[in-house]
Motif scaffolding. Structure first.
Motif, PDB file in Angstrom:
ATOM      1  N   ALA B  38       3.051  -7.987   0.975  1.00  0.00           N
ATOM      2  CA  ALA B  38       2.901  -6.662   1.577  1.00  0.00           C
ATOM      3  C   ALA B  38       3.441  -5.586   0.646  1.00  0.00           C
ATOM      4  CB  ALA B  38       3.627  -6.618   2.910  1.00  0.00           C
ATOM      5  N   SER B  39       4.632  -5.806   0.068  1.00  0.00           N
ATOM      6  CA  SER B  39       5.184  -4.736  -0.773  1.00  0.00           C
ATOM      7  C   SER B  39       4.406  -4.588  -2.065  1.00  0.00           C
ATOM      8  CB  SER B  39       6.661  -4.974  -1.032  1.00  0.00           C
ATOM      9  OG  SER B  39       6.850  -6.193  -1.653  1.00  0.00           O
ATOM     10  N   THR B  40       3.987  -5.701  -2.671  1.00  0.00           N
ATOM     11  CA  THR B  40       3.258  -5.603  -3.942  1.00  0.00           C
ATOM     12  C   THR B  40       1.927  -4.903  -3.773  1.00  0.00           C
ATOM     13  OG1 THR B  40       4.250  -7.671  -4.614  1.00  0.00           O
ATOM     14  CG2 THR B  40       2.365  -6.925  -5.852  1.00  0.00           C
ATOM     15  N   ALA B  41       1.154  -5.346  -2.780  1.00  0.00           N
ATOM     16  CA  ALA B  41      -0.174  -4.767  -2.610  1.00  0.00           C
ATOM     17  C   ALA B  41      -0.062  -3.284  -2.257  1.00  0.00           C
ATOM     18  CB  ALA B  41      -0.930  -5.519  -1.521  1.00  0.00           C
ATOM     19  N   THR B  42       0.910  -2.943  -1.382  1.00  0.00           N
ATOM     20  CA  THR B  42       1.039  -1.549  -0.976  1.00  0.00           C
ATOM     21  C   THR B  42       1.420  -0.662  -2.148  1.00  0.00           C
ATOM     22  OG1 THR B  42       1.851  -2.406   1.077  1.00  0.00           O
ATOM     23  CG2 THR B  42       2.065  -0.100   0.745  1.00  0.00           C
ATOM     24  N   LEU B  43       2.405  -1.129  -2.933  1.00  0.00           N
ATOM     25  CA  LEU B  43       2.874  -0.305  -4.050  1.00  0.00           C
ATOM     26  C   LEU B  43       1.762  -0.077  -5.063  1.00  0.00           C
ATOM     27  CD1 LEU B  43       5.531   0.953  -4.484  1.00  0.00           C
ATOM     28  CD2 LEU B  43       6.273  -0.991  -5.761  1.00  0.00           C
ATOM     29  N   GLY B  44       1.053  -1.139  -5.427  1.00  0.00           N
ATOM     30  CA  GLY B  44      -0.007  -0.987  -6.417  1.00  0.00           C
ATOM     31  C   GLY B  44      -1.128  -0.105  -5.925  1.00  0.00           C
ATOM     32  N   VAL B  45      -1.615  -0.379  -4.714  1.00  0.00           N
ATOM     33  CA  VAL B  45      -2.767   0.366  -4.208  1.00  0.00           C
ATOM     34  C   VAL B  45      -2.427   1.842  -4.037  1.00  0.00           C
ATOM     35  CG1 VAL B  45      -4.216   0.659  -2.188  1.00  0.00           C
ATOM     36  CG2 VAL B  45      -3.912  -1.569  -3.146  1.00  0.00           C
ATOM     37  N   THR B  46      -1.248   2.154  -3.475  1.00  0.00           N
ATOM     38  CA  THR B  46      -0.946   3.563  -3.239  1.00  0.00           C
ATOM     39  C   THR B  46      -0.675   4.307  -4.540  1.00  0.00           C
ATOM     40  OG1 THR B  46       1.308   2.927  -2.817  1.00  0.00           O
ATOM     41  CG2 THR B  46      -0.076   3.327  -0.931  1.00  0.00           C
ATOM     42  N   LEU B  47      -0.051   3.647  -5.518  1.00  0.00           N
ATOM     43  CA  LEU B  47       0.184   4.324  -6.808  1.00  0.00           C
ATOM     44  C   LEU B  47      -1.137   4.758  -7.437  1.00  0.00           C
ATOM     45  CD1 LEU B  47       2.311   4.942  -9.033  1.00  0.00           C
ATOM     46  CD2 LEU B  47       1.758   2.767  -9.999  1.00  0.00           C
ATOM     47  N   ILE B  48      -2.096   3.836  -7.487  1.00  0.00           N
ATOM     48  CA  ILE B  48      -3.342   4.147  -8.170  1.00  0.00           C
ATOM     49  C   ILE B  48      -4.199   5.112  -7.352  1.00  0.00           C
ATOM     50  CG2 ILE B  48      -5.322   3.099  -9.288  1.00  0.00           C
ATOM     51  CD1 ILE B  48      -2.635   2.256 -10.429  1.00  0.00           C
ATOM     52  N   LEU B  49      -4.230   4.902  -6.018  1.00  0.00           N
ATOM     53  CA  LEU B  49      -5.033   5.806  -5.188  1.00  0.00           C
ATOM     54  C   LEU B  49      -4.478   7.225  -5.222  1.00  0.00           C
ATOM     55  CD1 LEU B  49      -6.111   3.989  -1.938  1.00  0.00           C
ATOM     56  CD2 LEU B  49      -7.413   4.493  -3.959  1.00  0.00           C
ATOM     57  N   GLY B  50      -3.139   7.341  -5.182  1.00  0.00           N
ATOM     58  CA  GLY B  50      -2.540   8.670  -5.220  1.00  0.00           C
ATOM     59  C   GLY B  50      -2.850   9.395  -6.506  1.00  0.00           C
ATOM     60  N   MET B  51      -2.816   8.662  -7.620  1.00  0.00           N
ATOM     61  CA  MET B  51      -3.143   9.266  -8.913  1.00  0.00           C
ATOM     62  C   MET B  51      -4.576   9.797  -8.923  1.00  0.00           C
ATOM     63  SD  MET B  51      -2.779   7.139 -12.324  1.00  0.00           S
ATOM     64  CE  MET B  51      -3.743   7.488 -13.753  1.00  0.00           C
ATOM     65  N   HIS B  52      -5.528   8.985  -8.453  1.00  0.00           N
ATOM     66  CA  HIS B  52      -6.921   9.413  -8.492  1.00  0.00           C
ATOM     67  C   HIS B  52      -7.173  10.583  -7.550  1.00  0.00           C
ATOM     68  CE1 HIS B  52      -7.488   5.620 -10.566  1.00  0.00           C
ATOM     69  NE2 HIS B  52      -8.636   6.084 -10.977  1.00  0.00           N
ATOM     70  N   VAL B  53      -6.614  10.501  -6.336  1.00  0.00           N
ATOM     71  CA  VAL B  53      -6.881  11.569  -5.362  1.00  0.00           C
ATOM     72  C   VAL B  53      -6.272  12.878  -5.843  1.00  0.00           C
ATOM     73  CG1 VAL B  53      -6.372  12.302  -3.019  1.00  0.00           C
ATOM     74  CG2 VAL B  53      -7.157  10.027  -3.432  1.00  0.00           C
ATOM     75  N   THR B  54      -5.072  12.807  -6.446  1.00  0.00           N
ATOM     76  CA  THR B  54      -4.450  14.038  -6.948  1.00  0.00           C
ATOM     77  C   THR B  54      -5.244  14.640  -8.087  1.00  0.00           C
ATOM     78  OG1 THR B  54      -2.379  13.019  -6.413  1.00  0.00           O
ATOM     79  CG2 THR B  54      -2.273  15.008  -7.685  1.00  0.00           C
ATOM     80  N   VAL B  55      -5.781  13.813  -8.964  1.00  0.00           N
ATOM     81  CA  VAL B  55      -6.592  14.351 -10.058  1.00  0.00           C
ATOM     82  C   VAL B  55      -7.851  15.015  -9.508  1.00  0.00           C
ATOM     83  CG1 VAL B  55      -8.026  13.655 -11.996  1.00  0.00           C
ATOM     84  CG2 VAL B  55      -5.721  12.857 -11.841  1.00  0.00           C
ATOM     85  N   LEU B  56      -8.417  14.430  -8.449  1.00  0.00           N
ATOM     86  CA  LEU B  56      -9.674  14.975  -7.931  1.00  0.00           C
ATOM     87  C   LEU B  56      -9.477  16.226  -7.096  1.00  0.00           C
ATOM     88  CD1 LEU B  56     -11.651  11.800  -7.025  1.00  0.00           C
ATOM     89  CD2 LEU B  56     -12.104  13.431  -8.800  1.00  0.00           C
TER      90      LEU B  56
END
Lengths: 85, 153
Positions: B38-56
């Motif tokens: 749970a912690s690994t998947a959440t940390l990875g997915v939110t880090l990358i999604l947050g980066m992309h959404v912020t850039v867009l």
């Protein structure tokens, strides 16, 4: 940061290095520790170049950072010794 | 920007794939394994999604933070809520931490002046965004692969 035009390459190298170090330390134990170490190393590796870019006085900052690293290592060795390893 | 939208779609697809794969096999794990996943998947997915959404997103900083924190809380709740209430708490915390880091990376990519990086050329800015977003997508794919591989073993 001394090379401001290579920001992307530095971030990539740093993230890969963090992942490698985390995976190595985690692989000492089992597969799940490896996953935890890998993801923490990746996050720290992506954040560290930003910290390096924002620092204006690298000398003192680096010295204090090294002190923190050695403090963490000392606590780690104390914990290992206390648990009978 | 169209390429980054494509990368975002790929990342969302990878996250959904991981989620449904985990949901189908959620009764196979014991407590510690579930916590790690749970912690690994959440940390990875939110880090990358947050980066992309912020850039867009080209809105103001507070709106970007609002949207991203809601997204992180949702992803963390979904991944943690697969297992039990303790892990829901862990997933929520990890999701919020990961997405705040993602917002920072995205903001620096959009405007490198805040880290005193002297890049003001538009094409170079765009090139930076594409390179780092592609790299992050690669990393997320690797992480999702490892997570799915660890439930098989």
């Amino acid at each position: 940061m001394q090379y401001p035009f290579h920001f992307t390459a530095i971030t990539m190298v740093s993230a890969l290095g963090g992942m490698g170090a985390g995976a190595l330390f985690g692989a000492l134990f089992d597969c799940q520790s490896m996953l935890t170490g890998l993801i923490n190393g990746m996050m720290m590796g992506m954040m560290a170049p930003m910290l390096g870019a924002i620092v204006t006085d690298p000398y003192h900052f680096t010295v204090i950072l090294e002190l923190f690293v050695f403090l963490i290592l000392a606590v780690l060795f104390a914990a290992v010794k206390r648990s009978g390893g | 920007m169209l390429g980054i939208v494509g990368l975002l779609i790929w990342n969302v697809a990878a996250a959904c794939f991981c989620y449904f794969r985990l949901r189908r096999r959620k009764h196979l794990f014991d407590g510690r394994h579930a916590a790690t996943i749970a912690s690994t998947a959440t940390l990875g997915v939110t880090l990358i999604l947050g980066m992309h959404v912020t850039v867009l997103l080209s809105a103001g900083l507070s709106l970007v933070f609002l949207v991203n924190l809601l997204l992180g809380a949702a992803v963390g709740t979904l991944f943690g809520g697969l297992f039990n209430y303790h892990l829901l708490l862990a997933g929520l915390y990890n999701g919020l931490v990961g997405i705040s880091m993602g917002i920072m990376i995205g903001e620096v990519l959009k405007n490198p002046q805040i880290c005193s990086i002297p890049i003001s050329d538009h094409t170079q800015l765009l090139l930076n965004m594409y390179q780092l977003c592609g790299f992050a997508t690669l990393l997320l794919t690797v992480v999702v692969g490892l997570v799915l591989n660890s439930i098989k073993a």
